[in-house]
Write a protein that holds these residues in place. Structure first.
Motif, PDB file in Angstrom:
ATOM      1  N   ALA A   1       0.818  -1.210  -0.109  1.00  0.00           N
ATOM      2  CA  ALA A   1       0.017  -0.133   0.130  1.00  0.00           C
ATOM      3  C   ALA A   1       0.876   1.370   0.006  1.00  0.00           C
ATOM      4  N   GLU A   2       1.885   1.261   0.785  1.00  0.00           N
ATOM      5  CA  GLU A   2       2.742   2.343   1.085  1.00  0.00           C
ATOM      6  C   GLU A   2       3.538   2.852  -0.242  1.00  0.00           C
TER       7      GLU A   2
ATOM      8  N   ASP B   1       1.183   4.188  -3.006  1.00  0.00           N
ATOM      9  CA  ASP B   1       0.751   5.405  -2.593  1.00  0.00           C
ATOM     10  C   ASP B   1       1.883   6.416  -3.123  1.00  0.00           C
ATOM     11  N   ALA B   2       3.201   5.765  -2.702  1.00  0.00           N
ATOM     12  CA  ALA B   2       4.238   6.767  -2.931  1.00  0.00           C
ATOM     13  C   ALA B   2       4.420   6.841  -4.757  1.00  0.00           C
TER      14      ALA B   2
ATOM     15  N   ALA C   1       1.869   9.469  -5.670  1.00  0.00           N
ATOM     16  CA  ALA C   1       2.325  10.975  -5.156  1.00  0.00           C
ATOM     17  C   ALA C   1       3.156  11.451  -6.072  1.00  0.00           C
ATOM     18  N   GLU C   2       4.320  10.578  -6.478  1.00  0.00           N
ATOM     19  CA  GLU C   2       5.542  10.855  -7.320  1.00  0.00           C
ATOM     20  C   GLU C   2       4.828  11.320  -8.702  1.00  0.00           C
TER      21      GLU C   2
ATOM     22  N   ASP D   1      -6.639  13.313  -6.109  1.00  0.00           N
ATOM     23  CA  ASP D   1      -7.489  12.179  -4.964  1.00  0.00           C
ATOM     24  C   ASP D   1      -8.288  11.450  -6.140  1.00  0.00           C
TER      25      ASP D   1
ATOM     26  N   ARG E   1      -6.364   8.911  -8.088  1.00  0.00           N
ATOM     27  CA  ARG E   1      -5.749   7.841  -7.158  1.00  0.00           C
ATOM     28  C   ARG E   1      -6.776   6.881  -6.865  1.00  0.00           C
ATOM     29  N   ASP E   2      -8.213   7.270  -6.746  1.00  0.00           N
ATOM     30  CA  ASP E   2      -9.183   6.437  -6.335  1.00  0.00           C
ATOM     31  C   ASP E   2      -9.308   5.421  -7.557  1.00  0.00           C
TER      32      ASP E   2
ATOM     33  N   ILE F   1      -6.530   2.946  -7.839  1.00  0.00           N
ATOM     34  CA  ILE F   1      -6.710   1.945  -6.978  1.00  0.00           C
ATOM     35  C   ILE F   1      -7.494   0.796  -7.448  1.00  0.00           C
TER      36      ILE F   1
ATOM     37  N   LEU G   1      11.497   5.591  -9.312  1.00  0.00           N
ATOM     38  CA  LEU G   1      11.461   5.399  -7.995  1.00  0.00           C
ATOM     39  C   LEU G   1      11.266   6.689  -7.015  1.00  0.00           C
TER      40      LEU G   1
ATOM     41  N   GLU H   1      11.064   8.852  -3.548  1.00  0.00           N
ATOM     42  CA  GLU H   1      12.046   8.948  -2.402  1.00  0.00           C
ATOM     43  C   GLU H   1      11.238   8.038  -1.310  1.00  0.00           C
ATOM     44  N   LYS H   2      10.071   8.015  -1.227  1.00  0.00           N
ATOM     45  CA  LYS H   2       9.530   7.153   0.069  1.00  0.00           C
ATOM     46  C   LYS H   2      10.217   5.796   0.375  1.00  0.00           C
TER      47      LYS H   2
ATOM     48  N   THR I   1      13.111   4.521   0.326  1.00  0.00           N
ATOM     49  CA  THR I   1      14.135   4.218   1.067  1.00  0.00           C
ATOM     50  C   THR I   1      13.854   4.289   2.737  1.00  0.00           C
TER      51      THR I   1
ATOM     52  N   MET J   1      20.565  11.197   3.033  1.00  0.00           N
ATOM     53  CA  MET J   1      20.236  10.268   1.865  1.00  0.00           C
ATOM     54  C   MET J   1      19.607  11.536   0.774  1.00  0.00           C
TER      55      MET J   1
ATOM     56  N   PHE K   1      17.352  10.877  -1.509  1.00  0.00           N
ATOM     57  CA  PHE K   1      15.960  11.035  -1.767  1.00  0.00           C
ATOM     58  C   PHE K   1      15.306  11.914  -0.855  1.00  0.00           C
ATOM     59  N   THR K   2      15.470  11.703   0.375  1.00  0.00           N
ATOM     60  CA  THR K   2      14.571  12.306   1.365  1.00  0.00           C
ATOM     61  C   THR K   2      14.668  14.003   1.389  1.00  0.00           C
TER      62      THR K   2
ATOM     63  N   THR L   1       4.139  13.742   1.866  1.00  0.00           N
ATOM     64  CA  THR L   1       3.857  12.553   1.236  1.00  0.00           C
ATOM     65  C   THR L   1       3.544  11.414   2.190  1.00  0.00           C
TER      66      THR L   1
ATOM     67  N   ARG M   1       1.019  11.973   4.721  1.00  0.00           N
ATOM     68  CA  ARG M   1      -0.408  11.631   3.907  1.00  0.00           C
ATOM     69  C   ARG M   1      -0.736  10.256   3.697  1.00  0.00           C
ATOM     70  N   SER M   2       0.489   9.458   3.385  1.00  0.00           N
ATOM     71  CA  SER M   2       0.202   8.137   2.849  1.00  0.00           C
ATOM     72  C   SER M   2      -0.006   7.075   3.735  1.00  0.00           C
TER      73      SER M   2
ATOM     74  N   ARG N   1      -4.017   6.790   4.018  1.00  0.00           N
ATOM     75  CA  ARG N   1      -4.358   6.196   2.747  1.00  0.00           C
ATOM     76  C   ARG N   1      -3.910   4.644   2.733  1.00  0.00           C
ATOM     77  N   ALA N   2      -2.909   4.526   3.042  1.00  0.00           N
ATOM     78  CA  ALA N   2      -2.516   2.905   3.297  1.00  0.00           C
ATOM     79  C   ALA N   2      -3.309   2.222   3.796  1.00  0.00           C
TER      80      ALA N   2
ATOM     81  N   LEU O   1      -6.390   1.607   1.782  1.00  0.00           N
ATOM     82  CA  LEU O   1      -6.011   0.679   0.847  1.00  0.00           C
ATOM     83  C   LEU O   1      -6.114  -0.893   1.486  1.00  0.00           C
ATOM     84  N   ILE O   2      -5.537  -0.935   2.773  1.00  0.00           N
ATOM     85  CA  ILE O   2      -5.644  -2.255   3.347  1.00  0.00           C
ATOM     86  C   ILE O   2      -7.052  -2.478   3.589  1.00  0.00           C
TER      87      ILE O   2
END
Lengths: 203, 209
Positions: free
Chosen positions: A94-95, A98-99, A102-103, A108, A111-112, A115, A186, A188-189, A191, B1, B3-4, B12, B15-16, B19-20, B23-24
Protein backbone atom coordinates in the motif's frame (compact mmCIF):
# COMPACT_ATOMS: atom_id res chain seq x y z
CA UNK A 1 -8.76 -13.59 -3.31
CA UNK A 2 -9.30 -14.17 0.37
CA UNK A 3 -8.34 -17.77 -0.14
CA UNK A 4 -5.06 -17.10 -1.84
CA UNK A 5 -4.11 -14.62 0.86
CA UNK A 6 -4.58 -17.18 3.62
CA UNK A 7 -1.81 -19.73 3.23
CA UNK A 8 -2.15 -20.48 6.93
CA UNK A 9 -5.38 -22.40 6.43
CA UNK A 10 -3.88 -25.89 6.27
CA UNK A 11 -1.78 -25.06 9.29
CA UNK A 12 -4.89 -23.95 11.09
CA UNK A 13 -6.39 -27.36 10.44
CA UNK A 14 -3.23 -29.01 11.68
CA UNK A 15 -3.34 -26.92 14.84
CA UNK A 16 -6.92 -27.97 15.49
CA UNK A 17 -6.10 -31.65 15.02
CA UNK A 18 -3.08 -31.26 17.29
CA UNK A 19 -5.22 -29.60 19.96
CA UNK A 20 -7.75 -32.43 19.79
CA UNK A 21 -4.97 -34.99 20.16
CA UNK A 22 -3.51 -33.13 23.11
CA UNK A 23 -6.89 -33.07 24.80
CA UNK A 24 -7.53 -36.80 24.31
CA UNK A 25 -4.04 -37.85 25.23
CA UNK A 26 -4.01 -35.66 28.32
CA UNK A 27 -7.30 -37.13 29.48
CA UNK A 28 -5.87 -40.63 28.92
CA UNK A 29 -2.78 -39.66 30.89
CA UNK A 30 -4.89 -38.36 33.75
CA UNK A 31 -6.92 -41.58 33.68
CA UNK A 32 -3.73 -43.62 34.06
CA UNK A 33 -2.47 -41.42 36.86
CA UNK A 34 -5.76 -41.77 38.66
CA UNK A 35 -5.56 -45.51 38.20
CA UNK A 36 -2.01 -45.65 39.55
CA UNK A 37 -2.95 -43.60 42.60
CA UNK A 38 -6.03 -45.72 43.21
CA UNK A 39 -4.06 -48.97 42.93
CA UNK A 40 -1.38 -47.60 45.19
CA UNK A 41 -3.93 -46.62 47.79
CA UNK A 42 -5.41 -50.11 47.80
CA UNK A 43 -2.10 -52.00 47.65
CA UNK A 44 -0.03 -49.63 49.71
CA UNK A 45 3.16 -50.75 48.05
CA UNK A 46 4.96 -49.90 44.89
CA UNK A 47 6.86 -53.04 44.03
CA UNK A 48 4.49 -55.01 41.86
CA UNK A 49 5.38 -54.97 38.15
CA UNK A 50 1.88 -54.05 37.03
CA UNK A 51 1.94 -50.83 39.00
CA UNK A 52 5.42 -49.94 37.81
CA UNK A 53 4.45 -50.53 34.21
CA UNK A 54 1.36 -48.43 34.65
CA UNK A 55 3.37 -45.59 36.18
CA UNK A 56 5.82 -45.67 33.31
CA UNK A 57 2.92 -45.56 30.84
CA UNK A 58 1.41 -42.59 32.67
CA UNK A 59 4.72 -40.72 32.77
CA UNK A 60 5.27 -41.39 29.05
CA UNK A 61 1.83 -40.10 28.21
CA UNK A 62 2.42 -36.95 30.25
CA UNK A 63 5.74 -36.37 28.51
CA UNK A 64 3.98 -36.87 25.18
CA UNK A 65 1.32 -34.33 26.09
CA UNK A 66 3.88 -31.74 27.13
CA UNK A 67 5.82 -32.37 23.92
CA UNK A 68 2.67 -31.95 21.81
CA UNK A 69 1.79 -28.78 23.68
CA UNK A 70 5.20 -27.28 22.94
CA UNK A 71 4.80 -28.40 19.34
CA UNK A 72 1.38 -26.77 19.10
CA UNK A 73 2.70 -23.58 20.58
CA UNK A 74 5.51 -23.31 18.05
CA UNK A 75 3.07 -24.09 15.24
CA UNK A 76 0.79 -21.30 16.45
CA UNK A 77 3.77 -18.99 16.69
CA UNK A 78 4.83 -19.77 13.13
CA UNK A 79 1.28 -19.14 11.97
CA UNK A 80 1.06 -15.77 13.65
CA UNK A 81 4.48 -14.77 12.33
CA UNK A 82 3.36 -15.69 8.84
CA UNK A 83 0.20 -13.63 9.27
CA UNK A 84 2.26 -10.76 10.60
CA UNK A 85 4.59 -10.94 7.61
CA UNK A 86 1.63 -10.98 5.28
CA UNK A 87 0.10 -7.95 6.95
CA UNK A 88 3.38 -6.08 6.86
CA UNK A 89 3.78 -6.97 3.20
CA UNK A 90 0.28 -5.69 2.50
CA UNK A 91 1.07 -2.49 4.32
CA UNK A 92 4.30 -2.10 2.34
CA UNK A 93 2.49 -2.68 -0.93
CA UNK A 94 0.00 0.00 0.00
CA UNK A 95 2.79 2.39 0.93
CA UNK A 96 4.72 1.74 -2.24
CA UNK A 97 1.68 2.16 -4.46
CA UNK A 98 0.82 5.36 -2.67
CA UNK A 99 4.36 6.66 -3.02
CA UNK A 100 4.26 6.13 -6.77
CA UNK A 101 0.90 7.87 -7.01
CA UNK A 102 2.35 10.84 -5.15
CA UNK A 103 5.39 10.82 -7.40
CA UNK A 104 3.24 10.95 -10.50
CA UNK A 105 1.12 13.71 -9.01
CA UNK A 106 -2.20 11.93 -9.30
CA UNK A 107 -5.17 13.83 -7.97
CA UNK A 108 -7.34 12.27 -5.27
CA UNK A 109 -9.96 11.24 -7.82
CA UNK A 110 -7.29 9.72 -10.05
CA UNK A 111 -5.82 7.85 -7.10
CA UNK A 112 -9.18 6.26 -6.36
CA UNK A 113 -9.60 5.25 -9.98
CA UNK A 114 -6.05 3.94 -10.15
CA UNK A 115 -6.48 1.85 -6.99
CA UNK A 116 -9.63 0.30 -8.37
CA UNK A 117 -7.87 -0.38 -11.66
CA UNK A 118 -5.13 -2.19 -9.77
CA UNK A 119 -7.78 -4.23 -8.01
CA UNK A 120 -9.11 -5.29 -11.39
CA UNK A 121 -12.32 -3.29 -11.39
CA UNK A 122 -13.48 -2.38 -14.92
CA UNK A 123 -14.34 1.14 -16.04
CA UNK A 124 -18.12 0.76 -15.92
CA UNK A 125 -18.00 -0.56 -12.37
CA UNK A 126 -15.60 2.21 -11.32
CA UNK A 127 -18.03 4.72 -12.77
CA UNK A 128 -20.90 3.14 -10.84
CA UNK A 129 -18.94 3.09 -7.57
CA UNK A 130 -17.77 6.67 -7.98
CA UNK A 131 -21.15 7.81 -9.32
CA UNK A 132 -19.64 9.41 -12.39
CA UNK A 133 -20.08 8.90 -16.12
CA UNK A 134 -17.96 6.13 -17.61
CA UNK A 135 -16.54 8.73 -19.99
CA UNK A 136 -15.11 10.55 -16.98
CA UNK A 137 -13.46 7.36 -15.78
CA UNK A 138 -12.01 6.75 -19.23
CA UNK A 139 -10.59 10.24 -19.27
CA UNK A 140 -9.14 9.81 -15.79
CA UNK A 141 -7.64 6.47 -16.82
CA UNK A 142 -6.01 8.10 -19.83
CA UNK A 143 -4.51 10.80 -17.62
CA UNK A 144 -3.25 8.14 -15.21
CA UNK A 145 -1.53 6.30 -18.08
CA UNK A 146 0.11 9.44 -19.35
CA UNK A 147 1.25 10.56 -15.89
CA UNK A 148 2.69 7.12 -15.17
CA UNK A 149 4.23 6.91 -18.66
CA UNK A 150 2.48 3.63 -19.40
CA UNK A 151 0.50 2.90 -22.53
CA UNK A 152 -2.56 1.18 -21.12
CA UNK A 153 -4.17 -0.72 -18.32
CA UNK A 154 -2.13 -3.90 -18.69
CA UNK A 155 1.16 -2.06 -18.62
CA UNK A 156 -0.01 0.11 -15.74
CA UNK A 157 -0.80 -2.94 -13.64
CA UNK A 158 2.29 -4.85 -14.65
CA UNK A 159 4.39 -1.85 -13.68
CA UNK A 160 3.55 -2.59 -10.03
CA UNK A 161 3.90 -6.32 -10.48
CA UNK A 162 7.34 -5.80 -11.91
CA UNK A 163 8.21 -3.46 -9.07
CA UNK A 164 7.10 -5.97 -6.43
CA UNK A 165 8.71 -8.98 -8.02
CA UNK A 166 12.05 -7.45 -8.88
CA UNK A 167 13.45 -7.66 -5.37
CA UNK A 168 13.99 -10.98 -3.69
CA UNK A 169 15.67 -9.59 -0.59
CA UNK A 170 14.76 -7.06 2.04
CA UNK A 171 12.84 -3.97 0.87
CA UNK A 172 15.59 -1.51 1.84
CA UNK A 173 18.20 -3.31 -0.18
CA UNK A 174 15.89 -3.48 -3.15
CA UNK A 175 15.45 0.24 -3.02
CA UNK A 176 19.18 0.86 -2.97
CA UNK A 177 19.86 -1.52 -5.75
CA UNK A 178 17.19 0.17 -7.81
CA UNK A 179 18.54 3.62 -7.22
CA UNK A 180 21.95 2.48 -8.38
CA UNK A 181 20.40 1.53 -11.66
CA UNK A 182 18.97 5.00 -11.81
CA UNK A 183 15.39 3.84 -12.16
CA UNK A 184 13.46 6.93 -13.10
CA UNK A 185 10.19 6.24 -11.42
CA UNK A 186 11.49 5.35 -7.99
CA UNK A 187 9.96 7.68 -5.43
CA UNK A 188 11.92 8.90 -2.45
CA UNK A 189 9.51 7.28 -0.02
CA UNK A 190 10.83 3.84 -0.58
CA UNK A 191 14.11 4.28 1.21
CA UNK A 192 12.44 5.09 4.47
CA UNK A 193 11.36 2.18 6.57
CA UNK A 194 7.60 2.46 6.14
CA UNK A 195 5.68 3.11 9.31
CA UNK A 196 3.41 0.20 9.92
CA UNK A 197 -0.02 0.47 11.38
CA UNK A 198 -0.77 -3.22 11.31
CA UNK A 199 2.31 -4.43 13.14
CA UNK A 200 1.46 -2.57 16.28
CA UNK A 201 -2.04 -3.92 16.41
CA UNK A 202 -0.90 -7.46 16.03
CA UNK A 203 1.56 -7.60 18.85
CA UNK B 1 20.12 10.56 1.84
CA UNK B 2 19.55 12.14 -1.50
CA UNK B 3 15.96 11.03 -1.83
CA UNK B 4 14.57 12.36 1.41
CA UNK B 5 15.79 15.91 0.83
CA UNK B 6 13.00 16.57 -1.62
CA UNK B 7 10.72 19.27 -0.23
CA UNK B 8 7.47 17.33 -0.59
CA UNK B 9 8.74 14.11 0.91
CA UNK B 10 7.54 14.88 4.44
CA UNK B 11 4.07 15.74 3.25
CA UNK B 12 3.84 12.62 1.17
CA UNK B 13 4.84 10.49 4.11
CA UNK B 14 2.30 12.03 6.41
CA UNK B 15 -0.47 11.61 3.90
CA UNK B 16 0.36 8.12 2.83
CA UNK B 17 -0.33 6.44 6.15
CA UNK B 18 -4.10 7.00 6.37
CA UNK B 19 -4.30 6.25 2.67
CA UNK B 20 -2.39 3.04 3.15
CA UNK B 21 -4.77 2.10 5.89
CA UNK B 22 -7.67 2.76 3.59
CA UNK B 23 -6.08 0.57 0.96
CA UNK B 24 -5.67 -2.27 3.39
CA UNK B 25 -9.21 -2.12 4.66
CA UNK B 26 -10.57 -1.61 1.17
CA UNK B 27 -9.10 -4.91 0.08
CA UNK B 28 -12.11 -6.58 1.64
CA UNK B 29 -10.17 -9.59 2.90
CA UNK B 30 -9.08 -10.36 6.42
CA UNK B 31 -7.59 -7.01 7.25
CA UNK B 32 -5.14 -6.25 10.02
CA UNK B 33 -8.06 -5.76 12.36
CA UNK B 34 -8.95 -9.44 12.31
CA UNK B 35 -6.82 -10.79 15.11
CA UNK B 36 -6.24 -14.39 16.10
CA UNK B 37 -6.66 -14.61 19.87
CA UNK B 38 -7.96 -18.02 21.00
CA UNK B 39 -5.91 -21.01 19.96
CA UNK B 40 -7.69 -24.28 19.13
CA UNK B 41 -6.81 -25.91 22.45
CA UNK B 42 -8.38 -23.08 24.45
CA UNK B 43 -11.50 -23.27 22.33
CA UNK B 44 -11.79 -27.05 22.56
CA UNK B 45 -11.36 -26.97 26.32
CA UNK B 46 -13.88 -24.14 26.67
CA UNK B 47 -16.67 -25.88 24.79
CA UNK B 48 -15.86 -29.30 26.24
CA UNK B 49 -16.06 -27.88 29.74
CA UNK B 50 -19.35 -26.18 28.93
CA UNK B 51 -20.62 -29.51 27.62
CA UNK B 52 -19.58 -31.43 30.73
CA UNK B 53 -21.30 -28.88 32.97
CA UNK B 54 -24.44 -29.05 30.87
CA UNK B 55 -24.42 -32.86 30.81
CA UNK B 56 -23.80 -33.33 34.52
CA UNK B 57 -26.13 -30.53 35.53
CA UNK B 58 -29.09 -31.28 33.35
CA UNK B 59 -28.87 -34.51 31.37
CA UNK B 60 -27.04 -37.29 33.17
CA UNK B 61 -28.58 -38.89 36.23
CA UNK B 62 -26.85 -37.98 39.49
CA UNK B 63 -25.09 -40.72 41.42
CA UNK B 64 -24.58 -42.67 38.21
CA UNK B 65 -21.26 -43.97 36.96
CA UNK B 66 -21.49 -41.67 33.93
CA UNK B 67 -21.92 -38.64 36.17
CA UNK B 68 -18.70 -39.52 37.95
CA UNK B 69 -16.77 -39.98 34.72
CA UNK B 70 -17.99 -36.73 33.25
CA UNK B 71 -16.96 -35.05 36.48
CA UNK B 72 -13.46 -36.45 36.19
CA UNK B 73 -13.28 -35.31 32.57
CA UNK B 74 -14.27 -31.79 33.68
CA UNK B 75 -11.50 -31.86 36.30
CA UNK B 76 -9.07 -33.10 33.67
CA UNK B 77 -10.07 -30.31 31.28
CA UNK B 78 -9.37 -27.67 33.90
CA UNK B 79 -6.05 -29.32 34.72
CA UNK B 80 -5.01 -29.31 31.05
CA UNK B 81 -6.06 -25.67 30.75
CA UNK B 82 -3.96 -24.75 33.78
CA UNK B 83 -0.90 -26.41 32.23
CA UNK B 84 -1.63 -24.63 28.95
CA UNK B 85 -1.82 -21.35 30.86
CA UNK B 86 1.78 -21.96 31.88
CA UNK B 87 3.31 -23.09 28.60
CA UNK B 88 0.77 -22.00 25.98
CA UNK B 89 0.79 -19.03 23.61
CA UNK B 90 0.52 -15.42 24.72
CA UNK B 91 -3.23 -14.92 24.98
CA UNK B 92 -3.78 -18.23 26.76
CA UNK B 93 -1.31 -17.53 29.55
CA UNK B 94 -1.94 -16.45 33.11
CA UNK B 95 0.13 -13.35 32.36
CA UNK B 96 -2.47 -12.22 29.80
CA UNK B 97 -5.24 -12.20 32.37
CA UNK B 98 -3.86 -11.91 35.92
CA UNK B 99 -6.46 -12.24 38.69
CA UNK B 100 -6.49 -8.64 39.84
CA UNK B 101 -9.53 -7.22 41.66
CA UNK B 102 -7.98 -3.77 41.42
CA UNK B 103 -7.86 -3.91 37.65
CA UNK B 104 -11.39 -5.33 37.59
CA UNK B 105 -12.72 -2.42 39.64
CA UNK B 106 -10.91 0.07 37.43
CA UNK B 107 -12.25 -1.69 34.36
CA UNK B 108 -15.78 -1.51 35.77
CA UNK B 109 -15.37 2.21 36.40
CA UNK B 110 -14.09 2.72 32.86
CA UNK B 111 -17.05 0.76 31.54
CA UNK B 112 -19.52 2.98 33.36
CA UNK B 113 -17.67 5.99 32.00
CA UNK B 114 -18.32 4.72 28.48
CA UNK B 115 -14.92 3.22 27.70
CA UNK B 116 -15.08 1.01 24.61
CA UNK B 117 -11.62 -0.47 24.49
CA UNK B 118 -11.20 -3.98 23.17
CA UNK B 119 -9.26 -6.54 25.21
CA UNK B 120 -7.51 -9.19 23.17
CA UNK B 121 -7.43 -11.76 25.96
CA UNK B 122 -10.02 -11.75 28.76
CA UNK B 123 -10.99 -8.34 30.10
CA UNK B 124 -10.19 -7.88 33.83
CA UNK B 125 -13.73 -8.74 34.93
CA UNK B 126 -13.83 -11.70 32.59
CA UNK B 127 -10.50 -12.87 34.00
CA UNK B 128 -11.94 -12.98 37.51
CA UNK B 129 -14.87 -14.98 36.15
CA UNK B 130 -12.49 -17.44 34.49
CA UNK B 131 -10.69 -18.15 37.76
CA UNK B 132 -14.00 -18.34 39.58
CA UNK B 133 -15.31 -20.93 37.12
CA UNK B 134 -12.15 -23.03 37.27
CA UNK B 135 -12.07 -23.01 41.07
CA UNK B 136 -15.76 -23.91 41.22
CA UNK B 137 -15.29 -26.85 38.85
CA UNK B 138 -12.27 -28.04 40.84
CA UNK B 139 -14.18 -27.82 44.14
CA UNK B 140 -17.14 -29.68 42.66
CA UNK B 141 -14.80 -32.32 41.29
CA UNK B 142 -12.98 -32.80 44.57
CA UNK B 143 -16.13 -32.98 46.69
CA UNK B 144 -17.64 -35.29 44.10
CA UNK B 145 -14.61 -37.57 44.31
CA UNK B 146 -14.73 -37.48 48.11
CA UNK B 147 -18.29 -38.81 48.00
CA UNK B 148 -17.05 -41.94 46.23
CA UNK B 149 -14.40 -42.68 48.87
CA UNK B 150 -15.06 -44.80 51.94
CA UNK B 151 -13.75 -42.13 54.29
CA UNK B 152 -16.17 -39.43 53.20
CA UNK B 153 -19.07 -41.52 51.90
CA UNK B 154 -22.39 -40.35 53.32
CA UNK B 155 -20.94 -37.42 55.21
CA UNK B 156 -23.37 -34.55 55.00
CA UNK B 157 -21.10 -31.55 54.64
CA UNK B 158 -19.31 -33.01 51.64
CA UNK B 159 -22.55 -33.62 49.83
CA UNK B 160 -23.84 -30.19 50.78
CA UNK B 161 -20.65 -28.51 49.62
CA UNK B 162 -20.97 -30.36 46.30
CA UNK B 163 -24.49 -29.02 45.84
CA UNK B 164 -23.78 -25.50 47.05
CA UNK B 165 -20.76 -25.05 44.80
CA UNK B 166 -22.72 -26.42 41.88
CA UNK B 167 -25.43 -23.82 42.55
CA UNK B 168 -22.71 -21.18 42.61
CA UNK B 169 -21.33 -22.55 39.34
CA UNK B 170 -24.74 -22.26 37.67
CA UNK B 171 -25.06 -18.69 38.90
CA UNK B 172 -21.54 -17.96 37.64
CA UNK B 173 -22.27 -19.45 34.24
CA UNK B 174 -25.36 -17.26 33.93
CA UNK B 175 -23.28 -14.23 34.91
CA UNK B 176 -20.56 -15.30 32.46
CA UNK B 177 -23.04 -15.50 29.59
CA UNK B 178 -24.52 -12.13 30.56
CA UNK B 179 -21.04 -10.63 30.75
CA UNK B 180 -20.19 -11.95 27.31
CA UNK B 181 -23.41 -10.47 25.93
CA UNK B 182 -22.79 -7.09 27.54
CA UNK B 183 -19.17 -6.94 26.45
CA UNK B 184 -20.01 -7.98 22.88
CA UNK B 185 -22.55 -5.19 22.75
CA UNK B 186 -20.20 -2.69 24.38
CA UNK B 187 -17.06 -3.40 22.38
CA UNK B 188 -18.70 -4.37 19.10
CA UNK B 189 -16.69 -7.60 19.03
CA UNK B 190 -18.78 -10.75 18.83
CA UNK B 191 -17.15 -12.72 21.64
CA UNK B 192 -19.13 -15.92 21.09
CA UNK B 193 -17.97 -16.07 17.50
CA UNK B 194 -14.39 -15.41 18.57
CA UNK B 195 -14.57 -18.43 20.89
CA UNK B 196 -15.69 -20.51 17.89
CA UNK B 197 -13.41 -19.16 15.15
CA UNK B 198 -10.60 -17.99 17.43
CA UNK B 199 -10.57 -14.50 15.87
CA UNK B 200 -11.67 -11.19 17.22
CA UNK B 201 -12.85 -8.81 14.54
CA UNK B 202 -12.01 -5.40 15.91
CA UNK B 203 -14.19 -2.57 14.57
CA UNK B 204 -12.36 0.23 12.79
CA UNK B 205 -10.60 2.75 14.99
CA UNK B 206 -11.16 0.92 18.26
CA UNK B 207 -8.43 0.92 20.88
CA UNK B 208 -6.94 -2.47 21.64
CA UNK B 209 -5.42 -3.63 24.90
Amino acid sequence: MSQSLRPTRTRERRATVLAGLILLQALCALFFIGDVIEDFRIDGQFDNPHLILESVAAATLIAGVIFLMVELRSLLLRMSEMQLGLDIARGHVAEIIDAFFAEWGLTDAERDVAIMMLKGVDNDTIARIRKTASGTVRAQATRIYSKSATDGRAQFISFFMEELMSGDIAPEETAEEKSDQGSAALPEKKTQAPKQSSTKELT
Amino acid sequence: MAFTSKPNSGRTGARSIPRARKLISASGTTSARDIQVWDPLVRLIHWSLALTILLNGAVVEEESQVHEWIGYIALGLVAIRLVWALIGPKHARFAAFPPSPGRAVRHLRDLLAGDRRVHLSHNPLGALMVYNLWISVILIGITGYMMTTITFFGIDWVEEAHEVVFGWLLFSVALHVAGVAVDSWRSGVNLVRSMVSGRKTIPQGREVE
